[in-house]
Design a protein around this motif. Structure first.
Motif, PDB file in Angstrom:
ATOM      1  N   THR A 286      11.881  27.432  31.127  1.00 38.32           N
ATOM      2  CA  THR A 286      10.925  27.252  30.043  1.00 38.32           C
ATOM      3  C   THR A 286      10.178  25.985  30.395  1.00 38.32           C
ATOM      4  OG1 THR A 286      12.479  28.238  28.483  1.00 38.32           O
ATOM      5  CG2 THR A 286      10.647  26.959  27.545  1.00 38.32           C
ATOM      6  N   SER A 287       8.871  26.116  30.606  1.00 38.15           N
ATOM      7  CA  SER A 287       8.154  24.975  31.159  1.00 38.15           C
ATOM      8  C   SER A 287       6.702  24.938  30.716  1.00 38.15           C
ATOM      9  CB  SER A 287       8.206  25.066  32.688  1.00 38.15           C
ATOM     10  OG  SER A 287       7.438  24.058  33.279  1.00 38.15           O
ATOM     11  N   ASN A 288       6.199  23.710  30.616  1.00 36.30           N
ATOM     12  CA  ASN A 288       4.754  23.516  30.469  1.00 36.30           C
ATOM     13  C   ASN A 288       4.294  22.335  31.327  1.00 36.30           C
ATOM     14  OD1 ASN A 288       5.481  21.213  29.089  1.00 36.30           O
ATOM     15  ND2 ASN A 288       4.591  21.818  27.142  1.00 36.30           N
ATOM     16  N   THR A 289       5.157  21.939  32.260  1.00 37.25           N
ATOM     17  CA  THR A 289       4.823  20.826  33.144  1.00 37.25           C
ATOM     18  C   THR A 289       5.647  20.938  34.422  1.00 37.25           C
ATOM     19  OG1 THR A 289       4.508  18.424  33.255  1.00 37.25           O
ATOM     20  CG2 THR A 289       6.529  19.192  32.214  1.00 37.25           C
ATOM     21  N   TYR A 290       5.324  20.118  35.380  1.00 38.62           N
ATOM     22  CA  TYR A 290       6.014  20.078  36.665  1.00 38.62           C
ATOM     23  C   TYR A 290       6.486  18.641  36.851  1.00 38.62           C
ATOM     24  CZ  TYR A 290       6.608  20.875  41.726  1.00 38.62           C
ATOM     25  OH  TYR A 290       7.113  21.012  42.997  1.00 38.62           O
ATOM     26  N   PRO A 291       7.681  18.423  37.392  1.00 37.27           N
ATOM     27  CA  PRO A 291       8.224  17.057  37.445  1.00 37.27           C
ATOM     28  C   PRO A 291       7.365  16.055  38.218  1.00 37.27           C
ATOM     29  CG  PRO A 291       9.811  18.650  38.310  1.00 37.27           C
ATOM     30  CD  PRO A 291       8.586  19.409  37.938  1.00 37.27           C
ATOM     31  N   ARG A 292       6.674  16.484  39.222  1.00 34.05           N
ATOM     32  CA  ARG A 292       5.882  15.552  40.021  1.00 34.05           C
ATOM     33  C   ARG A 292       4.621  16.275  40.471  1.00 34.05           C
ATOM     34  NH1 ARG A 292      10.122  17.574  41.841  1.00 34.05           N
ATOM     35  NH2 ARG A 292      10.386  18.591  43.826  1.00 34.05           N
ATOM     36  N   TRP A 293       3.713  16.450  39.544  1.00 37.12           N
ATOM     37  CA  TRP A 293       2.522  17.256  39.838  1.00 37.12           C
ATOM     38  C   TRP A 293       1.896  16.827  41.154  1.00 37.12           C
ATOM     39  CZ3 TRP A 293       1.376  21.705  37.883  1.00 37.12           C
ATOM     40  CH2 TRP A 293       1.723  22.012  36.573  1.00 37.12           C
TER      41      TRP A 293
END
Length: 140
Positions: free
Chosen positions: A92-99
């Protein structure tokens, strides 16, 4: 918005950890507008089978949550989950840890807009503008 960021995040993690992204059939608002690309018929079959099993409650999996308004995840824990989880993980995500840089067209390497969506856009498919179009269902 957040949903597209979540999909991009899923694909970036899948690329990094050699995994397959399977879109929940319950994500109807998205699937009404886009068709996922699979690398092979086997991948699509695997995803279809996975959702059938999940619907029947026959599949348990590690749950990973990457939410931009929540506490950031432990990168070490995330790496272990992605590298060592057998079968699948539920993301479940709406971001990435290190874009990192997302190359132009990356989204379209994974999804094809459906003809109905293309028919309502105010430009030809071959010449999209350099703007973001945010299509969404209202919150709540």
């Amino acid at each position: 918005g957040n949903h597209i960021n979540g999909l991009l995040s899923a694909h970036m993690l899948a690329d990094e950890f050699d995994r397959i992204v399977c879109i929940s059939p319950e994500y109807t608002a998205f699937l009404d507008a886009f068709t996922p690309y699979y690398q092979s018929a086997e991948e699509k079959e695997w995803c279809d089978e996975l959702w059938t099993k999940k619907k029947g409650g026959k599949v348990a999996a590690p749950d990973i949550r990457l939410i931009n308004y929540a506490q950031p995840p432990s990168e070490c824990r995330l790496r272990k989950q992605m590298e060592f989880a057998e079968g699948h993980v539920t993301l479940t995500s709406n971001t990435y840890p290190r874009w990192s840089h997302v190359s132009r067209g990356y989204f379209l390497t994974h999804y094809q807009p459906k003809p109905l969506l293309l028919s309502i856009l105010p430009w030809r498919e071959s010449s999209p503008p350099d703007v973001v179009v945010h299509l969404r269902k209202p919150d709540g």
